[in-house]
Motif scaffolding. Structure first.
Motif, mmCIF file in Angstrom:
data_model
loop_
_atom_site.group_PDB
_atom_site.id
_atom_site.type_symbol
_atom_site.label_atom_id
_atom_site.label_comp_id
_atom_site.label_asym_id
_atom_site.label_seq_id
_atom_site.Cartn_x
_atom_site.Cartn_y
_atom_site.Cartn_z
ATOM 1 N N SER A 1 0.839 -1.200 0.000
ATOM 2 C CA SER A 1 0.000 0.000 0.000
ATOM 3 C C SER A 1 0.873 1.249 0.000
ATOM 4 N N PHE A 2 0.409 2.268 -0.695
ATOM 5 C CA PHE A 2 1.021 3.579 -0.550
ATOM 6 C C PHE A 2 0.617 4.124 0.818
ATOM 7 N N VAL A 3 1.360 5.096 1.314
ATOM 8 C CA VAL A 3 1.052 5.675 2.613
ATOM 9 C C VAL A 3 0.986 7.190 2.519
ATOM 10 N N VAL A 4 0.266 7.779 3.459
ATOM 11 C CA VAL A 4 0.322 9.216 3.696
ATOM 12 C C VAL A 4 0.874 9.365 5.104
ATOM 13 N N LEU A 5 2.023 10.015 5.213
ATOM 14 C CA LEU A 5 2.597 10.297 6.520
ATOM 15 C C LEU A 5 2.130 11.673 6.951
ATOM 16 N N HIS A 6 1.420 11.731 8.059
ATOM 17 C CA HIS A 6 0.988 13.000 8.629
ATOM 18 C C HIS A 6 2.113 13.447 9.557
ATOM 19 N N LEU A 7 2.762 14.535 9.182
ATOM 20 C CA LEU A 7 3.940 15.004 9.894
ATOM 21 C C LEU A 7 3.603 16.167 10.806
ATOM 22 N N ALA A 8 4.518 16.445 11.716
ATOM 23 C CA ALA A 8 4.362 17.600 12.600
ATOM 24 C C ALA A 8 4.215 18.859 11.749
ATOM 25 N N GLY A 9 3.420 19.795 12.203
ATOM 26 C CA GLY A 9 3.195 21.032 11.463
ATOM 27 C C GLY A 9 2.150 20.888 10.369
ATOM 28 N N GLU A 10 1.284 19.889 10.480
ATOM 29 C CA GLU A 10 0.187 19.663 9.534
ATOM 30 C C GLU A 10 0.663 19.451 8.107
ATOM 31 N N ARG A 11 1.843 18.880 7.953
ATOM 32 C CA ARG A 11 2.333 18.523 6.614
ATOM 33 C C ARG A 11 1.967 17.071 6.341
ATOM 34 N N ARG A 12 1.713 16.771 5.064
ATOM 35 C CA ARG A 12 1.385 15.394 4.674
ATOM 36 C C ARG A 12 2.242 14.998 3.479
ATOM 37 N N LEU A 13 2.844 13.810 3.583
ATOM 38 C CA LEU A 13 3.693 13.288 2.511
ATOM 39 C C LEU A 13 3.109 11.965 2.045
ATOM 40 N N TYR A 14 2.835 11.895 0.734
ATOM 41 C CA TYR A 14 2.282 10.686 0.118
ATOM 42 C C TYR A 14 3.408 9.983 -0.629
ATOM 43 N N GLY A 15 3.420 8.663 -0.599
ATOM 44 C CA GLY A 15 4.421 7.938 -1.367
ATOM 45 C C GLY A 15 4.443 6.458 -1.049
ATOM 46 N N TRP A 16 5.436 5.797 -1.654
ATOM 47 C CA TRP A 16 5.612 4.362 -1.490
ATOM 48 C C TRP A 16 6.613 4.108 -0.366
ATOM 49 N N PRO A 17 6.226 3.342 0.675
ATOM 50 C CA PRO A 17 7.161 3.077 1.769
ATOM 51 C C PRO A 17 8.146 1.967 1.392
ATOM 52 N N ASP A 18 9.321 2.359 0.951
ATOM 53 C CA ASP A 18 10.353 1.382 0.585
ATOM 54 C C ASP A 18 10.896 0.683 1.828
#
Length: 198
Positions: free
Chosen positions: A128-145
């Motif tokens: 599955s691809f993931v969305v990492l919800h980071l500190a400061g309300e940032r979101r990073l979408y991608g493939w978890p290698d």
């Protein structure tokens, strides 16, 4: 004193396959190493199973013997080979949750073979691809290698990464991967077609 050293050598030669199997197990699974006493118990269990399997081998199998100063020449080939094979089998059963999966199917348990809910969720959603919800309300979408086995330390390695913003996704151009410290991650969202059982 020669008797004591001979006995010690005999015991170490007898236990070596179990220690080899335990070392392989902890090297290839995400389970944290327990205390020295618990590792010794696990090595003894591996030793018992290995020595039982060696006892079932036909006596006609050729194997070189080594004089290590013990009471009898030591035959390391079959015990160590069986210990390695046994360890790899156990690693596959644990890493793919095979035994617990069967027991869940039989409604005997709800447990799994993973070391934590963190590890279980990431392993079950492999694919599955993931969305990492980071500190400061940032979101990073991608493939978890790659991902950390411990939710407190380590890094996610994300490929095909895109920042998710209010005005749409912003792909990271000319970037092969991004390392994100797990301490920055507030939540992990699984997206797509994973092999999740949840």
């Amino acid at each position: 004193m020669p008797w004591a050293s001979s006995e010690v050598i005999n015991v170490l030669a007898f236990l070596l396959p179990g220690f080899v199997a335990a070392a392989i197990y902890y090297s290839l699974t995400s389970h944290p190493k327990p205390s020295a006493f618990e590792r010794l118990i696990q090595a003894l269990i591996f030793t018992a199973v290995t020595q039982a399997a060696v006892a079932l081998l036909p006596a006609s199998l050729p194997s070189p013997e080594i004089d290590i100063g013990a009471d009898a020449p030591w035959d390391p080939v079959w015990p160590v080979a069986i210990a390695v094979i046994l360890a790899f089998i156990v690693v596959v059963v644990v890493n793919y949750d095979l035994a617990h999966g069967l027991l869940r199917w039989l409604r005997i348990t709800r447990e799994n073979a993973y070391s934590s809910e963190w590890d279980s969720s990431l392993a079950r959603n492999d694919g599955s691809f993931v969305v990492l919800h980071l500190a400061g309300e940032r979101r990073l979408y991608g493939w978890p290698d790659e991902w950390p086995n411990d939710p407190e330390r380590g890094h996610f390695r994300i490929t095909q990464a895109e920042w998710l913003a209010d005005d749409g996704p912003r792909p990271l151009e000319n970037v092969s991967g991004v390392l994100i410290p797990v301490g920055e991650v507030e939540m992990v969202e699984f997206v797509g077609t994973g092999d999740s059982e949840e």
